[in-house]
Design a protein around this motif. Structure first.
Motif, PDB file in Angstrom:
ATOM      1  N   SER A 353       0.811  -1.220   0.000  1.00 42.50           N
ATOM      2  CA  SER A 353       0.000   0.000   0.000  1.00 42.50           C
ATOM      3  C   SER A 353       0.840   1.264   0.000  1.00 42.50           C
ATOM      4  O   SER A 353       0.364   2.345   0.368  1.00 42.50           O
ATOM      5  N   GLN A 354       2.084   1.157  -0.395  1.00 44.61           N
ATOM      6  CA  GLN A 354       2.966   2.307  -0.538  1.00 44.61           C
ATOM      7  C   GLN A 354       3.310   2.472  -2.013  1.00 44.61           C
ATOM      8  O   GLN A 354       3.756   1.534  -2.673  1.00 44.61           O
ATOM      9  N   THR A 355       3.064   3.663  -2.540  1.00 43.32           N
ATOM     10  CA  THR A 355       3.302   3.944  -3.958  1.00 43.32           C
ATOM     11  C   THR A 355       4.529   4.807  -4.102  1.00 43.32           C
ATOM     12  O   THR A 355       4.635   5.885  -3.488  1.00 43.32           O
ATOM     13  N   ILE A 356       5.449   4.341  -4.908  1.00 46.77           N
ATOM     14  CA  ILE A 356       6.672   5.085  -5.209  1.00 46.77           C
ATOM     15  C   ILE A 356       6.671   5.378  -6.704  1.00 46.77           C
ATOM     16  O   ILE A 356       6.536   4.463  -7.534  1.00 46.77           O
ATOM     17  N   SER A 357       6.789   6.667  -7.065  1.00 48.79           N
ATOM     18  CA  SER A 357       6.745   7.087  -8.471  1.00 48.79           C
ATOM     19  C   SER A 357       8.133   7.392  -8.973  1.00 48.79           C
ATOM     20  O   SER A 357       8.932   8.055  -8.283  1.00 48.79           O
ATOM     21  N   VAL A 358       8.403   6.903 -10.170  1.00 48.60           N
ATOM     22  CA  VAL A 358       9.676   7.151 -10.842  1.00 48.60           C
ATOM     23  C   VAL A 358       9.357   7.779 -12.202  1.00 48.60           C
ATOM     24  O   VAL A 358       8.545   7.245 -12.969  1.00 48.60           O
ATOM     25  N   THR A 359       9.955   8.911 -12.509  1.00 45.16           N
ATOM     26  CA  THR A 359       9.694   9.610 -13.759  1.00 45.16           C
ATOM     27  C   THR A 359      10.975   9.877 -14.506  1.00 45.16           C
ATOM     28  O   THR A 359      12.071   9.907 -13.921  1.00 45.16           O
ATOM     29  N   THR A 360      10.824  10.105 -15.803  1.00 45.71           N
ATOM     30  CA  THR A 360      11.965  10.544 -16.603  1.00 45.71           C
ATOM     31  C   THR A 360      12.199  12.031 -16.348  1.00 45.71           C
ATOM     32  O   THR A 360      11.260  12.800 -16.120  1.00 45.71           O
ATOM     33  N   VAL A 361      13.451  12.412 -16.370  1.00 47.06           N
ATOM     34  CA  VAL A 361      13.769  13.816 -16.095  1.00 47.06           C
ATOM     35  C   VAL A 361      13.251  14.717 -17.199  1.00 47.06           C
ATOM     36  O   VAL A 361      12.733  15.808 -16.942  1.00 47.06           O
ATOM     37  N   ALA A 362      13.334  14.304 -18.433  1.00 41.32           N
ATOM     38  CA  ALA A 362      12.877  15.089 -19.582  1.00 41.32           C
ATOM     39  C   ALA A 362      11.911  14.248 -20.412  1.00 41.32           C
ATOM     40  O   ALA A 362      11.663  13.074 -20.137  1.00 41.32           O
ATOM     41  N   THR A 363      11.358  14.901 -21.438  1.00 44.03           N
ATOM     42  CA  THR A 363      10.440  14.202 -22.338  1.00 44.03           C
ATOM     43  C   THR A 363      11.214  13.248 -23.236  1.00 44.03           C
ATOM     44  O   THR A 363      12.441  13.389 -23.425  1.00 44.03           O
ATOM     45  N   VAL A 364      10.515  12.295 -23.813  1.00 42.02           N
ATOM     46  CA  VAL A 364      11.123  11.320 -24.721  1.00 42.02           C
ATOM     47  C   VAL A 364      11.421  12.003 -26.050  1.00 42.02           C
ATOM     48  O   VAL A 364      10.544  12.632 -26.653  1.00 42.02           O
ATOM     49  N   ASP A 365      12.630  11.875 -26.507  1.00 44.01           N
ATOM     50  CA  ASP A 365      13.056  12.494 -27.762  1.00 44.01           C
ATOM     51  C   ASP A 365      12.830  11.544 -28.932  1.00 44.01           C
ATOM     52  O   ASP A 365      12.870  10.318 -28.770  1.00 44.01           O
ATOM     53  N   PRO A 366      12.579  12.088 -30.141  1.00 41.22           N
ATOM     54  CA  PRO A 366      12.436  11.207 -31.313  1.00 41.22           C
ATOM     55  C   PRO A 366      13.774  10.606 -31.708  1.00 41.22           C
ATOM     56  O   PRO A 366      14.846  11.152 -31.414  1.00 41.22           O
ATOM     57  N   ALA A 367      13.688   9.481 -32.408  1.00 45.82           N
ATOM     58  CA  ALA A 367      14.906   8.812 -32.862  1.00 45.82           C
ATOM     59  C   ALA A 367      15.499   9.582 -34.034  1.00 45.82           C
ATOM     60  O   ALA A 367      14.777   9.975 -34.954  1.00 45.82           O
ATOM     61  N   PRO A 368      16.780   9.806 -34.033  1.00 44.88           N
ATOM     62  CA  PRO A 368      17.392  10.557 -35.147  1.00 44.88           C
ATOM     63  C   PRO A 368      17.302   9.772 -36.452  1.00 44.88           C
ATOM     64  O   PRO A 368      17.585   8.572 -36.504  1.00 44.88           O
ATOM     65  N   GLY A 369      16.894  10.474 -37.516  1.00 47.80           N
ATOM     66  CA  GLY A 369      16.802   9.873 -38.841  1.00 47.80           C
ATOM     67  C   GLY A 369      15.569   9.028 -39.072  1.00 47.80           C
ATOM     68  O   GLY A 369      15.394   8.493 -40.177  1.00 47.80           O
ATOM     69  N   LEU A 370      14.686   8.910 -38.059  1.00 51.55           N
ATOM     70  CA  LEU A 370      13.510   8.046 -38.234  1.00 51.55           C
ATOM     71  C   LEU A 370      12.488   8.681 -39.179  1.00 51.55           C
ATOM     72  O   LEU A 370      11.862   7.987 -39.988  1.00 51.55           O
ATOM     73  N   THR A 371      12.324   9.974 -39.106  1.00 53.42           N
ATOM     74  CA  THR A 371      11.315  10.645 -39.953  1.00 53.42           C
ATOM     75  C   THR A 371      11.648  10.492 -41.430  1.00 53.42           C
ATOM     76  O   THR A 371      10.775  10.177 -42.261  1.00 53.42           O
ATOM     77  N   SER A 372      12.896  10.712 -41.818  1.00 55.34           N
ATOM     78  CA  SER A 372      13.274  10.572 -43.232  1.00 55.34           C
ATOM     79  C   SER A 372      13.148   9.117 -43.680  1.00 55.34           C
ATOM     80  O   SER A 372      12.766   8.845 -44.841  1.00 55.34           O
ATOM     81  N   TYR A 373      13.436   8.186 -42.775  1.00 56.19           N
ATOM     82  CA  TYR A 373      13.301   6.771 -43.135  1.00 56.19           C
ATOM     83  C   TYR A 373      11.834   6.405 -43.387  1.00 56.19           C
ATOM     84  O   TYR A 373      11.513   5.680 -44.345  1.00 56.19           O
TER      85      TYR A 373
END
Length: 489
Positions: A353-373
């Motif tokens: 009954s104890q909740t521990i939250s873990v978050t990413t420090v920043a937002t998720v970045d897109p993969a480089p070169g994925l859009t052109s692919y």
């Protein structure tokens, strides 16, 4: 005219009376019965001839012609025609009266001649008496013929009177129509004159208003020009330009400060989350980039065992206001998918009954070169990826043979050589997302539900192929008005 009197005595010679031919036939042998009243008028009219006179046909023909002409002629022409026919009918009536007078005189003469012959018959004897009787029969035949002609005359008089009455009525109707049309035309003319007059008055009034408003506008414009000249004389143009440049520079500074403030707030939120993560007994390992894996690791020795805890992953907006559950992501390992780009990932670890939250420090970045692919793959009609089936309908797939995952514009197909494993068009029952379970190959695997009852877990050759397949399939499905997402999303 020779007057015949019964009081005379002379011998009638044989050549004096012309004998009646035996070939003559009369419709009646008797002398007609009539009475002559005062002024030589007939008191009782004889019966009409049973044979229909030709005048009736003439009247019918004239009536039909008038009806046809009534459709073609105007009202005025029709009235003129009726007047002419009425005059002709009056002329015929006058001629009938003259013929009637002549007929009456003939009856009187024949009456007197017969009386004279009757008186002469009593004085004659022998052959002369027979001649007198023949003469009397001849007179009676003439009287019968005169009576017939008189009957025809009376019938013609009746028809002529009927025609005259009809033409008179028609002439009155035509005159009434002419007067009515004339009154209508006069009313239309008066109405048109009134409309023209109203238009003229309106135009005059509009012209006056235009002249008045034009003068007022000119006066207002002159005043404004004079006022503008005074303002221009009072103020120097260089000062106005300096004020505009200063205002533009202030706007640029304000925009830079707004951007800098947003950046500071973002860094403050990141530092706050980093401080919270330092104090947390768990931490996230892995790059915060699409194509990597995030793993929950214990930071302290007193951290609860993850195998005994329940885990749930969430997506947070960049501001941290909106929180969205990631269905099925309940393992310590999670591989971000294209929907997580620009979002903050959060994992809740629940233990006793104890909740521990873990978050990413920043937002998720897109993969480089994925859009052109992805753009290069979309130029093809069908994108193909080599995959290995890891699970089918929730069970491990024994064969590890390579299949081809076809992502088309209207459907998705899974095949091996010429054999199609399944082929389904985009529909609301179809689901497609990254694998939300654990495993080292989570970043290369995707979950695909072709339809209800048929689902696959496919492992692709690389993380780029996995994310590209998800992005292309969602784009084509959206063109077909279908949203592809994970379970319960």
């Amino acid at each position: 005219m020779t007057r015949v009197s019964p009081e005379f005595e002379y011998e009638v010679q044989n050549d004096a009376v012309v004998s009646v031919s035996a070939d003559v036939s009369f419709p009646s042998d008797g002398f007609p019965k009539y009475k002559i009243g005062p002024n030589n008028e007939i008191v009782e009219e004889p019966k009409a001839n049973p044979d229909s006179p030709p005048l009736k046909e003439v009247v019918t023909q004239e009536t039909e012609q008038l009806a046809e002409q009534h459709k073609r002629l105007s009202v005025r022409d029709l009235a003129t025609k009726f007047d002419k026919n009425l005059a002709a009918a009056a002329k015929l009536s006058d001629e009938a009266k003259l013929r009637e007078t002549a007929s009456l005189e003939g009856h009187v003469i024949l009456k007197k001649l017969r009386d004279a012959l009757e008186s002469l018959k009593g004085c004659m004897a022998g052959r002369k008496k027979d001649d007198v009787e023949k003469a009397i029969s001849m007179v009676e035949a003439l009287a019968v013929k005169l009576t017939q002609e008189e009957g025809e005359l009376i019938q013609e008089k009746f028809e002529v009177k009927k025609l005259a009455n009809f033409l008179k009525q028609a002439s009155e109707d035509a005159k009434r129509l002419v007067n009515q049309e004339r009154s209508f035309a006069c009313a239309e003319i008066e109405s048109a004159r009134a409309v023209v007059q109203r238009f003229g008055e309106a135009l005059e009034e509009e012209e006056k208003l235009a002249q008045t408003s034009g003068k007022q506008d000119v006066e207002t414009l002159v005043d404004e020009i004079q006022e503008a000249r005074q303002i221009k004389m009072k103020h120097q143009p260089c000062k106005v330009m300096d004020m505009e440049h200063e205002l533009r520079a202030l706007r640029l500074q304000l925009r830079e400060k707004s951007i800098f403030s947003a950046k500071l707030q973002k860094e403050l939120a990141m530092s706050k989350r980093a401080e919270e993560s330092r104090l947390c007994v768990y931490q996230l390992e892995g790059a915060k980039t699409l194509g990597s894996c995030l793993r929950i690791r214990p930071r302290a020795n007193n951290a609860p065992d993850l195998s005994k805890c329940s885990i749930q992953w969430y997506r947070l907006s960049a501001e941290g206001e909106h929180k969205e559950i990631i269905s099925g992501a309940n393992k310590p390992i999670y591989a971000p998918e294209p929907l997580d780009v620009g979002k903050i990932l959060l994992a809740d670890v629940v233990s006793d009954s104890q909740t521990i939250s873990v978050t990413t420090v920043a937002t998720v970045d897109p993969a480089p070169g994925l859009t052109s692919y992805v753009q290069s793959l979309q130029r093809r009609s069908n994108a193909e990826f080599h995959v290995v089936i890891s699970q089918m309908n929730g069970h491990d797939y024994p064969s590890h043979s390579v299949h081809v995952f076809h992502v088309g514009k209207s459907r998705i197909k899974l095949s091996r050589g010429w054999i199609n494993k399944t082929r389904e068009s985009y529909s609301t029952s179809m689901q497609l997302c990254g694998v939300r379970g654990g495993g080292n190959a989570a970043s290369k695997s995707l979950f695909w539900q072709a339809r209800k009852g048929i689902s696959f877990v496919l492992t692709l050759e690389s993380e780029r192929d996995r994310n590209a397949a998800i992005m292309i399939a969602r784009k084509y499905a959206l063109d077909s008005h279908v949203v592809l997402a994970g379970p319960d999303e």
